[in-house]
Design a protein around this motif. Structure first.
Motif, PDB file in Angstrom:
ATOM      1  N   LEU A   1      71.826  65.563  95.315  1.00  0.00           N
ATOM      2  CA  LEU A   1      72.830  65.177  94.319  1.00  0.00           C
ATOM      3  C   LEU A   1      74.198  64.960  94.960  1.00  0.00           C
ATOM      4  CD1 LEU A   1      72.108  67.319  91.132  1.00  0.00           C
ATOM      5  CD2 LEU A   1      72.187  64.828  91.307  1.00  0.00           C
ATOM      6  N   ILE A   2      74.569  65.857  95.848  1.00  0.00           N
ATOM      7  CA  ILE A   2      75.865  65.730  96.527  1.00  0.00           C
ATOM      8  C   ILE A   2      75.901  64.460  97.364  1.00  0.00           C
ATOM      9  CG2 ILE A   2      77.340  66.728  98.318  1.00  0.00           C
ATOM     10  CD1 ILE A   2      76.362  69.515  97.218  1.00  0.00           C
TER      11      ILE A   2
ATOM     12  N   ARG B   1      76.054  61.349  95.229  1.00  0.00           N
ATOM     13  CA  ARG B   1      77.422  61.149  94.712  1.00  0.00           C
ATOM     14  C   ARG B   1      78.333  60.551  95.780  1.00  0.00           C
ATOM     15  NH1 ARG B   1      81.727  59.768  93.901  1.00  0.00           N
ATOM     16  NH2 ARG B   1      83.350  60.711  92.644  1.00  0.00           N
ATOM     17  N   GLU B   2      78.103  60.892  97.025  1.00  0.00           N
ATOM     18  CA  GLU B   2      78.960  60.428  98.110  1.00  0.00           C
ATOM     19  C   GLU B   2      78.606  59.038  98.629  1.00  0.00           C
ATOM     20  OE1 GLU B   2      81.762  62.010  99.069  1.00  0.00           O
ATOM     21  OE2 GLU B   2      81.269  63.346  97.408  1.00  0.00           O
ATOM     22  N   LEU B   3      77.578  58.412  98.086  1.00  0.00           N
ATOM     23  CA  LEU B   3      77.223  57.055  98.509  1.00  0.00           C
ATOM     24  C   LEU B   3      78.367  56.105  98.167  1.00  0.00           C
ATOM     25  CD1 LEU B   3      73.504  56.667  97.427  1.00  0.00           C
ATOM     26  CD2 LEU B   3      74.374  56.759  99.744  1.00  0.00           C
TER      27      LEU B   3
ATOM     28  N   PHE C   1      67.579  59.728  95.750  1.00  0.00           N
ATOM     29  CA  PHE C   1      68.339  59.692  97.002  1.00  0.00           C
ATOM     30  C   PHE C   1      67.513  59.064  98.120  1.00  0.00           C
ATOM     31  CE2 PHE C   1      69.670  61.764 101.008  1.00  0.00           C
ATOM     32  CZ  PHE C   1      70.916  61.174 101.112  1.00  0.00           C
ATOM     33  N   PHE C   2      66.276  59.503  98.264  1.00  0.00           N
ATOM     34  CA  PHE C   2      65.444  58.960  99.335  1.00  0.00           C
ATOM     35  C   PHE C   2      65.067  57.503  99.070  1.00  0.00           C
ATOM     36  CE2 PHE C   2      64.731  63.524 100.213  1.00  0.00           C
ATOM     37  CZ  PHE C   2      65.285  63.526 101.485  1.00  0.00           C
TER      38      PHE C   2
ATOM     39  N   ASN D   1      65.498  52.304 101.038  1.00  0.00           N
ATOM     40  CA  ASN D   1      65.551  50.933 100.544  1.00  0.00           C
ATOM     41  C   ASN D   1      66.985  50.621 100.115  1.00  0.00           C
ATOM     42  OD1 ASN D   1      65.033  48.428  99.545  1.00  0.00           O
ATOM     43  ND2 ASN D   1      63.503  49.088  98.062  1.00  0.00           N
ATOM     44  N   PRO D   2      67.874  50.383 101.073  1.00  0.00           N
ATOM     45  CA  PRO D   2      69.298  50.176 100.761  1.00  0.00           C
ATOM     46  C   PRO D   2      69.566  49.016  99.799  1.00  0.00           C
ATOM     47  CG  PRO D   2      68.961  50.409 103.124  1.00  0.00           C
ATOM     48  CD  PRO D   2      67.615  50.328 102.489  1.00  0.00           C
TER      49      PRO D   2
END
Length: 186
Positions: A37-38, A41-43, A172-173, A178-179
């Motif tokens: 989660l952290i 959020r930082e993406l 997240f993964f 897969n950006p």
């Protein structure tokens, strides 16, 4: 000492060792979810919206599954692990998750690939449902009805967050491996 006393002592040691393994797994499970989660959020510029979207999809899954499953569900998925969960409720949860995932996306952003978005919403909802079953399984393993008493009538903090605990790492993964998925939030 009798043979019975030795086997009873060995059984107690075994049970303690198993409990330690379960506690270590539970610790890792919660830590991985929180870190996910952290990090989510930082993406870059999409983190905040992605977290809001994640919670909306997971809550829609939980609420849709509960309401429809309670009203129309009869066939239980796993009566020994989670007796209240029905197949109708599970599919309704997936539908509500897809609907809300799409709706929240439209509210935040100008465009998005609807098919991919619905697919990701359903994958996240499946992760949420698996997380819910895992929490129920853990409680059954230890003969516990609720995971705490902080939230009266809701079974504790882990009972309220069980769906997020697995769906946050799923998301997240998915974004890490897969950006191109981050383009959904731009």
């Amino acid at each position: 000492r009798s043979t019975l006393d030795r086997s009873s002592a060995a059984s107690d040691v075994y049970k303690r060792q198993i409990n330690i393994v379960w506690m270590e797994f539970a610790y890792l499970y919660v830590v991985i979810a929180c870190v996910s989660l952290i990090e989510l959020r930082e993406l870059t510029e999409i983190g905040r919206q992605a977290v809001i979207w994640l919670f909306a999809v997971v809550w829609a899954n939980d609420i849709g599954a509960y309401i429809i499953g309670r009203k129309f569900g009869s066939t239980r998925i796993t009566p020994r692990i989670s007796p209240g969960k029905t197949w109708i409720g599970a599919f309704a949860g997936l539908f509500f998750a897809a609907l809300v995932g799409w709706g929240v996306m439209l509210a935040f952003f100008k465009h998005g690939n609807i098919i991919t978005l619905i697919f990701i919403s359903i994958i996240i909802a499946i992760g949420a449902q698996i997380g819910d079953f895992l929490q129920s399984y853990f409680k059954r393993q230890f003969g516990v009805k609720d995971s705490g008493t902080i939230i009266p009538g809701h079974g504790g903090v882990l009972d309220r967050s069980d769906s997020i605990l697995l769906s946050a790492p799923f998301m997240f993964f998915a974004l890490i491996f897969n950006p191109e998925l981050t383009l959904l939030w731009k």
